[in-house]
Design a protein around this motif. Structure first.
Motif, short mmCIF file in Angstrom:
data_model
loop_
_atom_site.label_atom_id
_atom_site.label_comp_id
_atom_site.label_asym_id
_atom_site.label_seq_id
_atom_site.Cartn_x
_atom_site.Cartn_y
_atom_site.Cartn_z
N ALA A 179 0.84 -1.20 0.00
CA ALA A 179 0.00 0.00 0.00
C ALA A 179 0.88 1.25 0.00
CB ALA A 179 -0.91 0.00 1.22
N GLY A 180 0.52 2.21 -0.84
CA GLY A 180 1.28 3.45 -0.91
C GLY A 180 2.62 3.29 -1.61
N ALA A 181 2.90 2.10 -2.14
CA ALA A 181 4.12 1.82 -2.92
C ALA A 181 5.40 1.90 -2.11
CB ALA A 181 4.21 2.74 -4.15
N TYR A 182 5.31 1.60 -0.80
CA TYR A 182 6.56 1.57 -0.03
C TYR A 182 6.47 0.60 1.14
CZ TYR A 182 5.03 4.40 4.02
OH TYR A 182 4.42 4.85 5.18
N GLY A 183 7.64 0.11 1.51
CA GLY A 183 7.77 -0.72 2.69
C GLY A 183 8.68 -0.01 3.68
N ILE A 184 8.18 0.26 4.88
CA ILE A 184 8.96 0.98 5.89
C ILE A 184 10.24 0.23 6.25
CG2 ILE A 184 7.72 -0.05 7.84
CD1 ILE A 184 7.94 2.66 9.28
N GLN A 185 10.21 -1.09 6.12
CA GLN A 185 11.35 -1.93 6.50
C GLN A 185 12.41 -2.00 5.40
OE1 GLN A 185 8.36 -2.86 5.57
NE2 GLN A 185 8.41 -4.75 4.42
N GLU A 186 12.18 -1.31 4.30
CA GLU A 186 13.11 -1.32 3.16
C GLU A 186 13.88 0.01 3.08
OE1 GLU A 186 10.55 -4.30 0.28
OE2 GLU A 186 10.36 -2.16 -0.03
N TRP A 187 14.73 0.09 2.08
CA TRP A 187 15.60 1.24 1.86
C TRP A 187 14.88 2.58 1.99
CZ3 TRP A 187 15.92 5.01 -2.03
CH2 TRP A 187 17.12 5.73 -2.08
N ILE A 188 13.72 2.68 1.38
CA ILE A 188 13.00 3.97 1.39
C ILE A 188 12.59 4.36 2.81
CG2 ILE A 188 10.63 3.17 0.98
CD1 ILE A 188 11.20 5.75 -1.27
N GLY A 189 12.27 3.37 3.63
CA GLY A 189 11.94 3.67 5.02
C GLY A 189 13.12 4.24 5.77
N PHE A 190 14.32 3.74 5.43
CA PHE A 190 15.54 4.23 6.09
C PHE A 190 15.82 5.68 5.75
CE2 PHE A 190 17.26 -0.33 5.26
CZ PHE A 190 16.41 -0.85 6.23
N ILE A 191 15.59 6.04 4.48
CA ILE A 191 16.01 7.38 4.03
C ILE A 191 14.89 8.42 4.01
CG2 ILE A 191 17.87 6.37 2.65
CD1 ILE A 191 15.49 7.97 0.51
N ALA A 192 13.63 7.98 3.99
CA ALA A 192 12.53 8.93 3.76
C ALA A 192 11.76 9.34 5.01
CB ALA A 192 11.55 8.35 2.74
N ILE A 193 11.73 8.48 6.02
CA ILE A 193 10.84 8.76 7.15
C ILE A 193 11.51 9.67 8.16
CG2 ILE A 193 9.59 7.72 9.08
CD1 ILE A 193 9.05 5.34 7.18
N ASP A 194 10.91 10.86 8.31
CA ASP A 194 11.38 11.85 9.27
C ASP A 194 10.85 11.57 10.67
OD1 ASP A 194 12.92 13.47 7.64
OD2 ASP A 194 11.25 14.77 7.10
N LYS A 195 9.57 11.16 10.72
CA LYS A 195 8.89 11.03 12.01
C LYS A 195 7.75 10.03 11.87
CE LYS A 195 6.61 14.00 15.39
NZ LYS A 195 5.98 15.28 15.58
N MET A 196 7.46 9.36 12.98
CA MET A 196 6.36 8.41 12.98
C MET A 196 5.67 8.43 14.34
SD MET A 196 6.55 4.37 12.07
CE MET A 196 7.15 3.89 13.67
N GLU A 197 4.34 8.43 14.31
CA GLU A 197 3.56 8.38 15.54
C GLU A 197 2.65 7.16 15.47
OE1 GLU A 197 1.57 12.21 16.17
OE2 GLU A 197 3.12 13.04 14.87
N GLY A 198 2.90 6.18 16.33
CA GLY A 198 2.09 4.98 16.32
C GLY A 198 2.94 3.74 16.11
N SER A 199 2.29 2.66 15.73
CA SER A 199 2.94 1.36 15.63
C SER A 199 3.72 1.20 14.33
CB SER A 199 1.88 0.25 15.71
OG SER A 199 2.43 -0.99 15.35
#
Length: 192
Positions: A153-173
């Motif tokens: 969903a949304g064309a990305y996996g948080i556990q992959e490369w893009i999650g490492f470089i793209a996510i600034d902040k996360m609230e929740g699980s």
């Protein structure tokens, strides 16, 4: 502990997602996988959690002959951005469009789970807010080419490369973003 709690049940995971299957393995419970083809179409009047609740229920309705011991788990995940649901991309161009939309913005990842047996059904959901940094076209193209996120969903996996470089902040699980709010499912299993 959970394995003992569920020993009198036959847990059915109705998901082809390798990530969801791994969560069940990591919980150390016995389960079988049974996926039925469902057209994931929902009324366009639904918003956010209403969409994932509806789709999790729709997937559960495909199972009509549950036995006394069966406990069926179905689920659905979407990315919710600016009042729009982003599901799985159709192809690389669609994935690029989705990631371009997410770039530099905050979005919600919503997952619903249906827990159903012959006598009851309960639908639970979880929402995680994720903030993406601005992504360059090169970063987006690199990710799509090397990770092929067409089942996400949304064309990305948080556990992959893009999650490492793209996510600034996360609230929740975090696990909700991977595809299943496993902590909430565990709580429901413990109530069986």
């Amino acid at each position: 502990m959970l394995k003992e709690k569920l020993k009198n049940y036959h847990i059915i995971l109705a998901s082809g997602s390798p990530r969801r299957q791994q969560f069940f393995k990591d919980l150390d419970i016995e389960f079988t996988i049974d996926v039925k083809k469902v057209d994931e179409i929902y009324p366009d009047t639904l918003k956010g959690t209403e969409i994932t609740d509806y789709l999790a229920d729709l997937k559960a309705k495909a199972f009509t002959n549950l036995s006394e011991k069966d406990v069926l788990i179905t689920s659905d995940t979407i990315v919710w951005l600016n009042n729009e649901a982003l599901g799985k991309p159709k192809d690389a161009a669609d994935a690029f469009t989705m990631l371009r939309k997410l770039s530099g913005k905050k979005h919600e990842v919503i997952t619903s789970i249906s827990i159903k047996n012959r006598h009851f059904q309960k639908i639970i959901n979880d929402v995680t807010t994720v903030s993406f940094k601005e992504l360059t076209d090169e970063e987006i193209n690199y990710y799509i080419k090397n990770y092929k996120p067409f089942d996400k969903a949304g064309a990305y996996g948080i556990q992959e490369w893009i999650g490492f470089i793209a996510i600034d902040k996360m609230e929740g699980s975090y696990f909700n973003v991977v595809g299943l709010p496993i902590h909430k499912l565990y709580q429901e299993f413990m109530k069986l």
